[in-house]
Design an enzyme around this catalytic site. Sequence first.
Site, PDB file in Angstrom:
ATOM      1  N   GLY A 302       1.326  -1.309   0.269  1.00  0.00           N
ATOM      2  CA  GLY A 302       0.319  -0.078   0.031  1.00  0.00           C
ATOM      3  C   GLY A 302       1.203   1.213  -0.015  1.00  0.00           C
ATOM      4  O   GLY A 302       2.469   1.296  -0.302  1.00  0.00           O
ATOM      5  N   SER A 303       0.510   2.809   0.846  1.00  0.00           N
ATOM      6  CA  SER A 303       0.775   3.418   0.421  1.00  0.00           C
ATOM      7  C   SER A 303       1.861   4.111   1.286  1.00  0.00           C
ATOM      8  O   SER A 303       1.936   5.030   0.735  1.00  0.00           O
ATOM      9  CB  SER A 303       0.162   4.943   0.155  1.00  0.00           C
ATOM     10  OG  SER A 303      -1.001   4.894   0.019  1.00  0.00           O
ATOM     11  N   THR A 304       2.192   2.625   1.640  1.00  0.00           N
ATOM     12  CA  THR A 304       3.998   3.178   2.638  1.00  0.00           C
ATOM     13  C   THR A 304       5.059   3.161   1.797  1.00  0.00           C
ATOM     14  O   THR A 304       5.683   4.085   1.731  1.00  0.00           O
ATOM     15  CB  THR A 304       3.572   2.230   3.683  1.00  0.00           C
ATOM     16  OG1 THR A 304       4.141   1.245   3.222  1.00  0.00           O
ATOM     17  CG2 THR A 304       2.728   2.648   4.961  1.00  0.00           C
TER      18      THR A 304
END
Length: 570
Positions: A302-304
């Site tokens: 995901g966006s990490t």
Amino acid sequence: MKIRNTRENHNILLLAIFAILTLLVLLIRFGELTIAKQSNGVDLVSYDQTHDQNRSSITNAKRGTIFDSSGQPIALDATSYSIYAVLRSSWSDNVVEDVDKTAEALAKHLDLSRDEILDILLNFEASQVEFGTAGINLSPQTKEAIEAENLPGIILVSSTHRQYINDVFASHLIGYAIPSLEANDSQATILEGQIGIEAAYDERLSGEAIYSQQEAEGIYSDSLLGEDIYLTLEGRIQNYLEDLMDQVYNRYLPKELNAYLVELDTGKLLAASQRPTFQLSTREGIETEWRNFIVQESDEPGSTIKILTLAMAKELDLYDDNETFKSGSVEVYDQTVRDYNLYGWGDITFQEGLVHSSNVGMVYLVQRIGLERWVEILEDFGFGQSTESNLPNESSGYLQFDNPVSIMMSGFGQSFSATPMQLMQAYTTIGNEGEMLKIQYLDHIGDRNDSSYEVQSLGQKISPETARYILDSMVLTVEHPEGTARPFYNNDVRIAAKTGTAEIADAENGGYLTGPNDFYHSVVAFYPAEDPQYMVYLSMQQPSQSYGLNGSQILAQIFHPLVEYSLINQ
């Protein structure tokens, strides 16, 4: 007829000579074996001593103790006792003589009444009897007290088991050990690690490594003495984290929950917890989940991952700080990539793209980096390969792309998978002035004062200036009124954080799950942001209850107490 008799006599003579020679060889061989104790020049006494060593010769076995970073035991060997009574015996006089006296005496030490013990002893069919659960796992003190009663026919037998000081303490990482089935002929109880560190370092903990080395050197022993292991886990923080995890897990009922704390300048893993978990001593709950998530669970990050995308584009000088792009959506071949709010935030800078967690901005950056080069960068950060943690059944994640769209989607955390260990190692780059460090949970093996811990650098991936820029961008993500990491704002210490909300692949039907809670929520954070000392990585999958909160708000209930506790106890 005379010729025939002569031939028969000749054959009989040959058979007699052969029989005599055979008997002579056997006599010589018998003498060699029984008197000289040799065979083909080999000393059979020595051979027996050196080659017939097996587990049945072990009379003493002590597994090494596992300690936390302060020297407090986590797992150690403990001796307990079980009791049985000999009622009748054809080969020994040591039998119960007075059942009334015996029952009355044992009632003082066992969790049974005199009458209950008397019923057991008045078994006219059995030659010996046991006392159920009340007669096992007796302490050394209870054993001594029973022996002081001088009761004929009462036998106490010792056994070794693995004692874990805490019920739940990084359980899947620590693992557990049980008596080895392969060593059931031994006179001593030999324990064998099953999962986690107990399995990964079984040869060192059990003593097998030293035993085998000595055997190769011609040194033989009837003892199997294991080595002690010292971990990097900080006991107080670990226990506190377990309590926090219980509170969140029991309230929001996620499918999975993970929390890890790392010391940035050393790469030491200070705390690690997951749910579901299990009781170390009883192993209650292990059937629910056997996997050690830190190395065995591989999910889309995901966006990490956007902190690495922005970092590499900045490092390669692929955009100007004041340059803007149009957020909202972008066409990528035959697909449309959209930001999570579908319409975007208008024209924004790439740093603002991180603050708002723009997928579109990351697609533009990956295009500028170049698809082939971006894949090489992901590989250089350790994705798609083992971290060489030495823990059992480690997953390498998944880093294979079928098309260019998937490669561009990887820039915002989709289309590839990684373990928490892989992600944390890659993210140390941001908090450690651009240098990537190996995450380690093992401090050293041996004596407490013989620490041989060494920081393991995995290379300078970006410049300190770029790392500082990304940290400042992550601080904006926390402190900006519309920042996606706003729930991790702390009044007492500045936090640099990036959140992630990844869709979960539908293994049965393809694509992604579409339920309202079918997301993988995560956050990576560094603090204090001015000079990071710690990195926290938290993740949660599919909470069953949300009570109106989003994933970040739920994870913040673990994050804030953990931050404060770690700073107080540093």
